[in-house]
Design an enzyme around this catalytic site. Structure first.
Site, mmCIF file in Angstrom:
data_model
loop_
_atom_site.group_PDB
_atom_site.id
_atom_site.type_symbol
_atom_site.label_atom_id
_atom_site.label_comp_id
_atom_site.label_asym_id
_atom_site.label_seq_id
_atom_site.Cartn_x
_atom_site.Cartn_y
_atom_site.Cartn_z
ATOM 1 C CB CYS A 97 14.470 -3.628 173.627
ATOM 2 S SG CYS A 97 15.394 -5.142 173.832
ATOM 3 C CE1 TYR A 122 1.371 -0.793 151.521
ATOM 4 C CE2 TYR A 122 -0.793 -1.733 151.959
ATOM 5 C CZ TYR A 122 0.049 -0.988 151.157
ATOM 6 O OH TYR A 122 -0.431 -0.428 149.998
ATOM 7 N N PRO A 165 -5.184 -1.612 143.336
ATOM 8 C CG PRO A 165 -6.226 -3.649 142.864
ATOM 9 C CD PRO A 165 -5.821 -2.348 142.223
ATOM 10 N N GLY A 166 -3.591 -2.809 146.249
ATOM 11 C CA GLY A 166 -2.419 -3.508 146.766
ATOM 12 C C GLY A 166 -2.897 -4.457 147.849
ATOM 13 N NE ARG A 167 -5.047 -1.857 153.152
ATOM 14 C CZ ARG A 167 -4.188 -1.316 154.019
ATOM 15 N NH1 ARG A 167 -3.814 -1.976 155.085
ATOM 16 N NH2 ARG A 167 -3.719 -0.084 153.825
ATOM 17 N N GLY A 169 -6.611 1.470 147.755
ATOM 18 C CA GLY A 169 -7.140 1.785 149.079
ATOM 19 C C GLY A 169 -8.321 0.950 149.516
ATOM 20 C CE1 TYR A 171 0.232 3.704 158.729
ATOM 21 C CE2 TYR A 171 0.410 1.332 158.450
ATOM 22 C CZ TYR A 171 0.735 2.609 158.055
ATOM 23 O OH TYR A 171 1.558 2.783 156.987
HETATM 24 C C1 LIG Z 1 -0.514 2.843 148.501
HETATM 25 C C2 LIG Z 1 -1.073 3.165 147.176
HETATM 26 C C3 LIG Z 1 -1.904 2.244 146.549
HETATM 27 C C4 LIG Z 1 -2.328 0.935 147.170
HETATM 28 O O1 LIG Z 1 -3.050 1.112 148.322
HETATM 29 P P1 LIG Z 1 -3.796 -0.177 148.968
HETATM 30 O O2 LIG Z 1 -4.389 0.379 150.207
HETATM 31 O O3 LIG Z 1 -2.731 -1.182 149.244
HETATM 32 O O4 LIG Z 1 -4.788 -0.647 147.975
HETATM 33 C C5 LIG Z 1 -2.374 2.550 145.291
HETATM 34 N N1 LIG Z 1 -2.022 3.707 144.667
HETATM 35 C C6 LIG Z 1 -1.214 4.609 145.260
HETATM 36 C C7 LIG Z 1 -0.863 5.845 144.532
HETATM 37 C C8 LIG Z 1 -0.715 4.374 146.535
HETATM 38 O O5 LIG Z 1 0.075 5.283 147.096
#
Ligand SMILES: *Cc1c(COP(=O)(O)O)cnc(C)c1O
Length: 463
Positions: free
Chosen positions: A391, A421, A321-323, A278, A364
């Site tokens: 469209c 995303y 971390p993803g984002r 997050g 969002y």
């Molecule tokens: C979505 C998610 C993440 C990654 O969130 P980011 O905002 O991309 O860092 C990590 N853990 C869980 C359990 C998630 O659902």
């Protein structure tokens, strides 16, 4: 008063939504390193280059729209997270942000682990050689088939999300003669988003088991009794695009409180806690994300302090971390198709993609920035909105931005920070073909996810 009766300018304050769309940037040609991938700059002709390759050449070779992913930057960010957290912690990249086999290999090489949340993500991870013990399996409704595959593959942990799943995973593992490592995902009543967090949020959401009312403690009680499970820890994920560490502080306090209660009741000290992902990134120059080493330091201090006061051994921390890893590493390259000035309002710039390659703005209300990248321009700034070709009037990619007033069809523009995303949430709305992902590194570009074709679409349509 009719809008058209007023010249562009003063009237804008009345008709434009609040936002960062106030003053044009000092230099429209500048590429803020906060929002662009690490190797991005402009060459002597004013063309954006990434990994040493001009955007114009990328467009020629791979077409538009295209996601352009800076491999050097991806690896550097992955490594920075890994280094910041050190040997006593684990970094799980959240695959849902963007997953491909190339990305899996980079993560494996850089020493990261991987979160998956579906059979498809698991298959991608395994097919690219991520060792199963470095994979965590998430989700609030994993199928029996998915759980079976994950247990058989030997995933390092399954994150349990409900009472039913605790029993389901335990039975599947036991029937396969396994003892599956697992964490229980709890909701701690903290909700965090960008600059705010709420410490008393309702646990009114589909994920996790509420700490409130003793439900999480009951889930632990049940999990500890099942032979098919080895409970290794507690998991908490509080939100997305977070800049403020205080939400994590409250979450860690509550998770450690549960660990203390578990020790007191069962005499067991669970060895791990996962604080989720997050962490925020800069989508526009207004955002100021923290560096991984600051985040690592803050989180480990919080957990250590909480554990000391609960007289617990400090558990191994993991983060997801993803984002924050993939988001800033890619931009979307579009070609301008039409430029439509609406007098007294703004200019609508239509590109050859849209909500099918970036749903975040529509979904969002996300903020993005945009730049002209096929040339520099000395023209005046023009209030613009970048829209797609779908469209749907909500098909907006960049709500509010300034682009040079001489923008014309055929120009290339790029939206930075679309690594997370965007491709992973892309759709075929209007039977638009999903763009490729092109990875660039040291003067070389290669397709890592190819562009969809009409044959791909028709293959699924069996008549
Ligand atoms: C979505 C998610 C993440 C990654 O969130 P980011 O905002 O991309 O860092 C990590 N853990 C869980 C359990 C998630 O659902």
């Amino acid at each position: 008063m009719s809008r058209s009766a007023h010249p562009a300018g003063p009237r804008h304050a009345d008709v434009l939504p609040e936002g960062h769309y106030s003053a044009p940037p000092a230099d429209l040609n500048a590429l803020d390193p906060k929002v662009w991938a690490q190797t991005v700059s402009r060459d002597d002709d004013g063309v954006l280059t990434v990994g040493g390759i001009p955007a114009t050449r990328l467009a020629e070779e791979f077409g538009t729209p295209a996601y352009i992913l800076d491999e050097t930057d991806f690896r550097a960010r992955a490594r920075a997270w890994r280094t910041a957290f050190g040997a006593d912690a684990d970094v799980f990249y959240a695959g849902k942000a963007f997953l491909s086999r190339a990305v899996v290999r980079w993560l494996k090489e850089e020493g990261l682990n991987l979160d998956v949340c579906s059979g498809g993500e698991l298959a991608t991870a395994l097919s690219a050689g991520m060792p199963a013990e470095r994979i965590a399996f998430h989700g609030n409704n994993k199928s029996v088939e998915e759980i079976t595959r994950a247990v058989e593959a030997g995933v390092g942990r399954i994150v349990l999300d409900s009472f039913q799943e605790i029993v389901r995973v335990a039975h599947i593992a036991q029937s396969l003669g396994r003892r599956q490592k697992a964490q229980i995902r709890i909701t701690v009543g903290v909700e965090a988003h960008t600059h705010e967090f709420i410490a008393t949020a309702h646990e009114d959401q589909k994920f996790g088991i509420p700490l409130a009312g003793g439900q999480a403690a009951e889930a632990v009680r049940r999990a500890l009794q099942l032979d098919g499970l080895e409970l290794i820890g507690i998991h908490s994920h509080i939100g997305s695009q977070i800049f403020d560490m205080s939400g994590f502080e409250v979450a860690a306090h509550r998770v450690v409180g549960l660990l203390r209660d578990i020790r007191d009741e069962h005499g067991v000290e669970l060895p791990e806690i996962d604080l989720g992902g997050g962490l925020g990134i800069a989508y526009t120059s207004d955002d100021d994300p923290r560096e991984p080493h600051e985040i690592a330091k803050a989180l480990s201090e919080i957990v250590t302090r909480e554990c000391e006061s609960a007289r617990l051994r400090t558990p191994r921390i993991s983060v997801e971390p993803g984002r924050a890893i993939v988001g800033p590493t890619a931009f979307t390259l579009y070609e301008v198709g039409t430029v439509k000035p609406l007098e007294g309002l703004r200019t609508y710039v239509s590109v050859d993609g849209g909500m099918s390659d970036n749903i975040r703005t529509a979904l969002y209300d996300a903020e993005y920035s945009v730049s002209l990248v096929s040339r520099a321009s000395d023209a005046e700034p023009m209030r613009a909105r970048v829209v797609g070709k779908h469209c749907e009037s909500g098909d907006i990619v960049v709500k509010d931005a300034f682009l040079p007033a001489d923008l014309a069809p055929g120009d290339l523009i790029a939206v930075p920070a679309t690594g997370a995303y965007c491709r992973s949430m892309a759709s075929n709305y209007n039977h638009v073909l999903r763009p490729p992902v092109v990875a660039v590194k040291d003067g070389e570009a290669r397709v890592v996810v190819r562009r969809e074709t009409e044959d791909d679409l028709l293959r699924l349509d069996v008549g």
